[in-house]
Design a protein around this motif. Structure first.
Motif, PDB file in Angstrom:
ATOM      1  N   UNK A  62      55.671  76.246 -11.443  1.00  0.00           N
ATOM      2  CA  UNK A  62      56.869  77.097 -11.461  1.00  0.00           C
ATOM      3  C   UNK A  62      57.297  77.530 -10.073  1.00  0.00           C
ATOM      4  N   UNK A  63      56.505  77.164  -9.054  1.00  0.00           N
ATOM      5  CA  UNK A  63      56.863  77.511  -7.689  1.00  0.00           C
ATOM      6  C   UNK A  63      56.196  78.756  -7.152  1.00  0.00           C
ATOM      7  N   UNK A  64      55.297  79.379  -7.940  1.00  0.00           N
ATOM      8  CA  UNK A  64      54.625  80.595  -7.460  1.00  0.00           C
ATOM      9  C   UNK A  64      53.539  80.240  -6.462  1.00  0.00           C
ATOM     10  N   UNK A  65      53.492  80.959  -5.350  1.00  0.00           N
ATOM     11  CA  UNK A  65      52.527  80.714  -4.284  1.00  0.00           C
ATOM     12  C   UNK A  65      51.313  81.628  -4.463  1.00  0.00           C
ATOM     13  N   UNK A  66      50.165  81.033  -4.757  1.00  0.00           N
ATOM     14  CA  UNK A  66      48.937  81.811  -4.947  1.00  0.00           C
ATOM     15  C   UNK A  66      48.196  82.063  -3.638  1.00  0.00           C
ATOM     16  N   UNK A  67      48.566  81.375  -2.581  1.00  0.00           N
ATOM     17  CA  UNK A  67      47.870  81.530  -1.317  1.00  0.00           C
ATOM     18  C   UNK A  67      47.071  80.288  -0.964  1.00  0.00           C
ATOM     19  N   UNK A  68      46.265  80.349   0.093  1.00  0.00           N
ATOM     20  CA  UNK A  68      45.497  79.179   0.538  1.00  0.00           C
ATOM     21  C   UNK A  68      44.538  78.669  -0.529  1.00  0.00           C
ATOM     22  N   UNK A  69      44.598  77.384  -0.768  1.00  0.00           N
ATOM     23  CA  UNK A  69      43.762  76.759  -1.796  1.00  0.00           C
ATOM     24  C   UNK A  69      42.279  76.847  -1.457  1.00  0.00           C
ATOM     25  N   UNK A  70      41.952  76.639  -0.186  1.00  0.00           N
ATOM     26  CA  UNK A  70      40.550  76.618   0.232  1.00  0.00           C
ATOM     27  C   UNK A  70      39.902  77.990   0.077  1.00  0.00           C
ATOM     28  N   UNK A  71      40.672  79.061   0.218  1.00  0.00           N
ATOM     29  CA  UNK A  71      40.106  80.398   0.060  1.00  0.00           C
ATOM     30  C   UNK A  71      39.587  80.602  -1.364  1.00  0.00           C
ATOM     31  N   UNK A  72      40.354  80.146  -2.343  1.00  0.00           N
ATOM     32  CA  UNK A  72      39.902  80.248  -3.731  1.00  0.00           C
ATOM     33  C   UNK A  72      38.638  79.417  -3.947  1.00  0.00           C
ATOM     34  N   UNK A  73      38.595  78.242  -3.314  1.00  0.00           N
ATOM     35  CA  UNK A  73      37.411  77.401  -3.434  1.00  0.00           C
ATOM     36  C   UNK A  73      36.198  78.079  -2.800  1.00  0.00           C
ATOM     37  N   UNK A  74      36.401  78.749  -1.668  1.00  0.00           N
ATOM     38  CA  UNK A  74      35.304  79.454  -1.005  1.00  0.00           C
ATOM     39  C   UNK A  74      34.788  80.598  -1.864  1.00  0.00           C
ATOM     40  N   UNK A  75      35.696  81.316  -2.528  1.00  0.00           N
ATOM     41  CA  UNK A  75      35.294  82.400  -3.436  1.00  0.00           C
ATOM     42  C   UNK A  75      34.479  81.839  -4.594  1.00  0.00           C
ATOM     43  N   UNK A  76      34.943  80.721  -5.158  1.00  0.00           N
ATOM     44  CA  UNK A  76      34.211  80.084  -6.250  1.00  0.00           C
ATOM     45  C   UNK A  76      32.822  79.650  -5.794  1.00  0.00           C
ATOM     46  N   UNK A  77      32.734  79.057  -4.597  1.00  0.00           N
ATOM     47  CA  UNK A  77      31.448  78.575  -4.091  1.00  0.00           C
ATOM     48  C   UNK A  77      30.450  79.707  -3.914  1.00  0.00           C
ATOM     49  N   UNK A  78      30.862  80.789  -3.268  1.00  0.00           N
ATOM     50  CA  UNK A  78      29.929  81.887  -3.015  1.00  0.00           C
ATOM     51  C   UNK A  78      29.519  82.560  -4.327  1.00  0.00           C
ATOM     52  N   UNK A  79      30.419  82.599  -5.306  1.00  0.00           N
ATOM     53  CA  UNK A  79      30.077  83.161  -6.611  1.00  0.00           C
ATOM     54  C   UNK A  79      29.020  82.312  -7.306  1.00  0.00           C
ATOM     55  N   UNK A  80      29.209  80.982  -7.276  1.00  0.00           N
ATOM     56  CA  UNK A  80      28.245  80.081  -7.910  1.00  0.00           C
ATOM     57  C   UNK A  80      26.896  80.139  -7.209  1.00  0.00           C
ATOM     58  N   UNK A  81      26.895  80.190  -5.883  1.00  0.00           N
ATOM     59  CA  UNK A  81      25.638  80.214  -5.132  1.00  0.00           C
ATOM     60  C   UNK A  81      24.873  81.512  -5.398  1.00  0.00           C
ATOM     61  N   UNK A  82      25.566  82.644  -5.368  1.00  0.00           N
ATOM     62  CA  UNK A  82      24.905  83.925  -5.632  1.00  0.00           C
ATOM     63  C   UNK A  82      24.350  83.965  -7.051  1.00  0.00           C
ATOM     64  N   UNK A  83      25.125  83.477  -8.012  1.00  0.00           N
ATOM     65  CA  UNK A  83      24.650  83.449  -9.399  1.00  0.00           C
ATOM     66  C   UNK A  83      23.436  82.537  -9.534  1.00  0.00           C
ATOM     67  N   UNK A  84      23.480  81.381  -8.878  1.00  0.00           N
ATOM     68  CA  UNK A  84      22.371  80.425  -8.939  1.00  0.00           C
ATOM     69  C   UNK A  84      21.092  81.030  -8.369  1.00  0.00           C
ATOM     70  N   UNK A  85      21.188  81.648  -7.197  1.00  0.00           N
ATOM     71  CA  UNK A  85      20.000  82.228  -6.562  1.00  0.00           C
ATOM     72  C   UNK A  85      19.493  83.427  -7.358  1.00  0.00           C
ATOM     73  N   UNK A  86      20.391  84.217  -7.906  1.00  0.00           N
ATOM     74  CA  UNK A  86      19.982  85.376  -8.698  1.00  0.00           C
ATOM     75  C   UNK A  86      19.209  84.950  -9.950  1.00  0.00           C
ATOM     76  N   UNK A  87      19.701  83.921 -10.630  1.00  0.00           N
ATOM     77  CA  UNK A  87      19.063  83.463 -11.865  1.00  0.00           C
ATOM     78  C   UNK A  87      17.709  82.804 -11.608  1.00  0.00           C
ATOM     79  N   UNK A  88      17.578  82.094 -10.492  1.00  0.00           N
ATOM     80  CA  UNK A  88      16.352  81.326 -10.214  1.00  0.00           C
ATOM     81  C   UNK A  88      15.609  81.858  -8.992  1.00  0.00           C
ATOM     82  N   UNK A  89      15.744  83.150  -8.727  1.00  0.00           N
ATOM     83  CA  UNK A  89      15.186  83.683  -7.480  1.00  0.00           C
ATOM     84  C   UNK A  89      13.661  83.533  -7.416  1.00  0.00           C
TER      85      UNK A  89
END
Length: 303
Positions: free
Chosen positions: A139-166
């Motif tokens: 629709x033309x809406x600008x959500x912002x930099x694509x890589x920033x969202x990917x970085x947020x997803x990555x750090x969330x997955x890594x923290x969850x992974x380490x927390x579960x299997x610490x």
């Protein structure tokens, strides 16, 4: 001083990538497998080429999936050579990544000689382009930099992974044989860790480049290790150093008008050398499990 939105987004994204790489790098360092990240950065090239031909784009999901699969294959081959073929770890890493990287170059020369796809454009990124690489909806809406969202997803997955299997990650990093004796699925945990490293490194290549990803995977944990020998402070200090490298590297690059990713790598190197000069000497590693009061000394196992 006026607020610079682009600078903020670049620093934020680099900090998130530094945290996700650094957290995984701690456990890679304890296993003496820090350079596996560098091996993955080269070994994934065949997967990137195959994913490109499936999707027709260098940014397609198929590229990340293909690279991730090759990263997992690379780690499995490295582990097989080390465990079954009795090849030393450094030799198994060198054999694996050079072989797969060569296969990727051959695929490019055979299949993509008329296409703008080479080993440089698929392995190296430039974080300075982040503000113009936007996520725009249909629709033309600008959500912002694509890589920033990917970085947020990555750090969330890594923290969850380490927390579960610490606990499992800690014990297998401390003594793999002991972990096997007490019934932990060490091979499954190793594969899970390698899979997460593969995904995180591959997904970060496009944003900051392979060289910076490898540096963030290795240097902050190694620097933090010179300051503390306890696991939890080691993790916390690694994250803090990653953020410091991102901030300092950006403003140093701005002052001298240089590459942002290159300057971040330079800052991390200077920070490590400064720490070596200050600390001076190595000591045996004392591994303290945070859920116990006792401290388990790893004699003759300095890194």
């Amino acid at each position: 001083m006026t607020f610079d939105q682009n600078a903020f987004l670049i620093i934020l994204t680099a900090s998130l990538i530094a945290i996700s790489c650094g957290l995984l790098g701690v456990f890679m360092m304890l296993r003496k497998m820090s350079m596996t990240g560098d091996a993955i950065s080269h070994a994934v090239l065949p997967g990137i080429v195959i994913g490109f031909f499936v999707s027709g784009s260098q940014r397609g999901l198929e590229v990340i999936i293909g690279a991730g699969i090759l990263g997992i294959i690379a780690t499995l081959v490295i582990d097989w050579l080390r465990q079954k073929a009795r090849v030393q770890l450094d030799a198994s890493i060198g054999i694996t990544f050079t072989l797969l990287f060569a296969i990727g170059i051959i695929l490019i020369n055979l299949l993509a000689y008329k296409v703008d796809l080479d080993q440089e454009c698929v392995l190296y990124g430039e974080i300075a382009y982040l503000p113009i690489d936007l996520w725009i909806s249909d629709s033309g809406f600008n959500f912002g930099p694509r890589i920033t969202y990917l970085a947020v997803l990555n750090v969330t997955l890594v923290v969850a992974f380490i927390t579960l299997l610490f606990k499992e990650l800690s014990l297998t990093s401390f003594d793999e044989n002991f972990s096997t004796v007490i019934g932990l699925p060490t091979k499954g945990i190793n594969l899970a860790l390698m899979s997460m490293v593969s995904y995180t490194t591959v997904s970060s290549f496009e944003a900051v480049g392979a060289i910076l990803v490898v540096a963030l995977l290795v240097v902050p944990p190694a620097t933090a290790f010179l300051w503390t020998k306890k696991l939890m402070p080691l993790i916390q200090l690694t994250s803090a150093l990653g953020i410091f490298i991102a901030i300092t590297g950006y403003y140093c690059a701005y002052l001298v008008d240089s590459s942002i990713a290159g300057m971040m790598v330079a800052v991390s190197g200077v920070l490590f050398l400064g720490t070596v000069i200050i600390k001076g000497k190595k000591s045996n590693f004392t591994f303290e499990l945070p859920w116990k009061k006792s401290r388990l000394a790893l004699e003759d196992k300095t890194l």
